[in-house]
Motif scaffolding. Structure first.
Motif, PDB file in Angstrom:
ATOM      1  N   ARG A  82       0.863  -1.183   0.000  1.00 17.84           N
ATOM      2  CA  ARG A  82       0.000   0.000   0.000  1.00 17.84           C
ATOM      3  C   ARG A  82       0.900   1.234   0.000  1.00 17.84           C
ATOM      4  NH1 ARG A  82      -5.280  -0.803   2.018  1.00 17.84           N
ATOM      5  NH2 ARG A  82      -5.177   1.146   3.202  1.00 17.84           N
ATOM      6  N   LEU A  83       0.721   2.074  -1.024  1.00 15.44           N
ATOM      7  CA  LEU A  83       1.489   3.305  -1.176  1.00 15.44           C
ATOM      8  C   LEU A  83       0.590   4.451  -0.717  1.00 15.44           C
ATOM      9  CD1 LEU A  83       4.074   4.671  -2.326  1.00 15.44           C
ATOM     10  CD2 LEU A  83       2.858   4.789  -4.528  1.00 15.44           C
ATOM     11  N   THR A  84       0.963   5.105   0.377  1.00 14.32           N
ATOM     12  CA  THR A  84       0.109   6.109   1.010  1.00 14.32           C
ATOM     13  C   THR A  84       0.679   7.507   0.839  1.00 14.32           C
ATOM     14  OG1 THR A  84      -0.606   4.478   2.641  1.00 14.32           O
ATOM     15  CG2 THR A  84      -0.959   6.800   3.194  1.00 14.32           C
ATOM     16  N   PHE A  85      -0.163   8.403   0.330  1.00 14.62           N
ATOM     17  CA  PHE A  85       0.166   9.825   0.215  1.00 14.62           C
ATOM     18  C   PHE A  85      -0.671  10.569   1.239  1.00 14.62           C
ATOM     19  CE2 PHE A  85       1.542   8.128  -3.753  1.00 14.62           C
ATOM     20  CZ  PHE A  85       2.537   8.970  -4.226  1.00 14.62           C
ATOM     21  N   HIS A  86      -0.018  11.088   2.272  1.00 13.84           N
ATOM     22  CA  HIS A  86      -0.697  11.798   3.364  1.00 13.84           C
ATOM     23  C   HIS A  86      -0.382  13.281   3.239  1.00 13.84           C
ATOM     24  CE1 HIS A  86      -2.372  12.471   7.351  1.00 13.84           C
ATOM     25  NE2 HIS A  86      -1.315  13.246   7.577  1.00 13.84           N
ATOM     26  N   HIS A  87      -1.438  14.085   3.012  1.00 15.41           N
ATOM     27  CA  HIS A  87      -1.296  15.524   2.828  1.00 15.41           C
ATOM     28  C   HIS A  87      -1.906  16.250   4.018  1.00 15.41           C
ATOM     29  CE1 HIS A  87      -1.950  13.490  -1.046  1.00 15.41           C
ATOM     30  NE2 HIS A  87      -1.056  14.328  -1.540  1.00 15.41           N
ATOM     31  N   GLU A  88      -1.207  17.251   4.533  1.00 22.10           N
ATOM     32  CA  GLU A  88      -1.749  18.096   5.601  1.00 22.10           C
ATOM     33  C   GLU A  88      -1.628  19.550   5.181  1.00 22.10           C
ATOM     34  OE1 GLU A  88      -0.813  17.429   9.691  1.00 22.10           O
ATOM     35  OE2 GLU A  88      -0.251  15.349   9.289  1.00 22.10           O
ATOM     36  N   VAL A  89      -2.688  20.311   5.433  1.00 21.03           N
ATOM     37  CA  VAL A  89      -2.718  21.731   5.087  1.00 21.03           C
ATOM     38  C   VAL A  89      -3.004  22.520   6.354  1.00 21.03           C
ATOM     39  CG1 VAL A  89      -3.776  23.509   3.653  1.00 21.03           C
ATOM     40  CG2 VAL A  89      -3.651  21.155   2.825  1.00 21.03           C
ATOM     41  N   GLU A  90      -2.163  23.507   6.604  1.00 19.89           N
ATOM     42  CA  GLU A  90      -2.325  24.378   7.769  1.00 19.89           C
ATOM     43  C   GLU A  90      -2.553  25.794   7.255  1.00 19.89           C
ATOM     44  OE1 GLU A  90      -2.871  24.989  11.611  1.00 19.89           O
ATOM     45  OE2 GLU A  90      -2.047  23.059  10.983  1.00 19.89           O
ATOM     46  N   ALA A  91      -3.649  26.418   7.694  1.00 17.48           N
ATOM     47  CA  ALA A  91      -3.911  27.808   7.320  1.00 17.48           C
ATOM     48  C   ALA A  91      -2.891  28.710   8.008  1.00 17.48           C
ATOM     49  CB  ALA A  91      -5.329  28.199   7.718  1.00 17.48           C
ATOM     50  N   GLY A  95      -3.467  34.333   5.336  1.00 19.14           N
ATOM     51  CA  GLY A  95      -4.472  33.850   4.388  1.00 19.14           C
ATOM     52  C   GLY A  95      -3.988  32.731   3.503  1.00 19.14           C
ATOM     53  N   GLY A  96      -2.713  32.447   3.537  1.00 17.08           N
ATOM     54  CA  GLY A  96      -2.152  31.373   2.733  1.00 17.08           C
ATOM     55  C   GLY A  96      -2.152  30.047   3.473  1.00 17.08           C
ATOM     56  N   SER A  97      -1.296  29.165   3.028  1.00 20.64           N
ATOM     57  CA  SER A  97      -1.243  27.808   3.573  1.00 20.64           C
ATOM     58  C   SER A  97       0.182  27.305   3.673  1.00 20.64           C
ATOM     59  CB  SER A  97      -1.990  26.833   2.655  1.00 20.64           C
ATOM     60  OG  SER A  97      -3.301  27.229   2.415  1.00 20.64           O
ATOM     61  N   GLU A  98       0.373  26.378   4.584  1.00 17.23           N
ATOM     62  CA  GLU A  98       1.574  25.553   4.604  1.00 17.23           C
ATOM     63  C   GLU A  98       1.093  24.139   4.336  1.00 17.23           C
ATOM     64  OE1 GLU A  98       5.340  24.242   7.369  1.00 17.23           O
ATOM     65  OE2 GLU A  98       4.269  26.101   7.825  1.00 17.23           O
ATOM     66  N   VAL A  99       1.697  23.494   3.361  1.00 16.38           N
ATOM     67  CA  VAL A  99       1.259  22.170   2.932  1.00 16.38           C
ATOM     68  C   VAL A  99       2.414  21.193   3.078  1.00 16.38           C
ATOM     69  CG1 VAL A  99       0.219  20.834   1.060  1.00 16.38           C
ATOM     70  CG2 VAL A  99      -0.263  23.279   1.251  1.00 16.38           C
ATOM     71  N   ALA A 100       2.114  20.028   3.619  1.00 12.94           N
ATOM     72  CA  ALA A 100       3.115  18.968   3.765  1.00 12.94           C
ATOM     73  C   ALA A 100       2.562  17.674   3.190  1.00 12.94           C
ATOM     74  CB  ALA A 100       3.468  18.771   5.236  1.00 12.94           C
ATOM     75  N   VAL A 101       3.410  16.911   2.573  1.00 11.27           N
ATOM     76  CA  VAL A 101       3.033  15.588   2.078  1.00 11.27           C
ATOM     77  C   VAL A 101       4.110  14.597   2.500  1.00 11.27           C
ATOM     78  CG1 VAL A 101       4.069  15.961  -0.197  1.00 11.27           C
ATOM     79  CG2 VAL A 101       2.328  14.216   0.068  1.00 11.27           C
TER      80      VAL A 101
END
Length: 144
Positions: A82-91, A95-101
């Motif tokens: 199982r290949l898992t892509f976990h994305h998290e977005v922090e406001a 007004g922008g975002s910080e995104v992690a994968v």
């Protein structure tokens, strides 16, 4: 379970812009250079399923395993892994975002799949996340 790679980026686009890009799976090849096409078979919701075609690889089934206002996780169902892509977005306060994968691989054939996919995924992860951020920003600008 082994981690193949992780990436982060900061964007002027709001978190909703990222979820809009993820939900519009037909446009994934615009920001994911290793993907030929993606088809979601139902709603963009936990338990939703679809099929994607990596460039140079076989069609692969996937399932959306987590979805909230901050998290999107999809799992590609490989033979024996199982290949898992976990994305998290922090406001952000601006007004922008910080995104992690983070991409992980588990299952009895994970080591074999790591040899096949691991290096390529690790090398393309930041590039694809940066391209996703640009797509989210462009969609935000076009909507204004």
């Amino acid at each position: 379970m082994m981690t193949l790679g992780s990436a982060t980026t900061v964007s002027s686009a709001a978190p909703a812009a990222f979820f809009a890009r993820w939900a519009d799976m037909a446009t994934w090849p615009e920001w994911n250079a290793d993907t030929e096409w993606v088809r979601l078979d139902g709603p963009f919701a936990v338990g939703g399923t679809g099929v994607l075609k990596p460039k140079g690889g076989p069609k692969t089934k996937f399932v959306i395993s987590a979805l909230s206002d901050r998290v999107f996780t999809d799992v590609s169902l490989l033979m024996g892994a199982r290949l898992t892509f976990h994305h998290e977005v922090e406001a952000r306060t601006d007004g922008g975002s910080e995104v992690a994968v983070t991409v992980t691989l588990g299952g009895p054939l994970a080591r074999l799949w790591n040899v096949i996919l691991g290096k390529c995924i690790a090398q393309s992860l930041q590039r694809d996340l940066d391209a996703l951020a640009r797509a989210a920003e462009q969609a935000t600008a076009a909507a204004r």
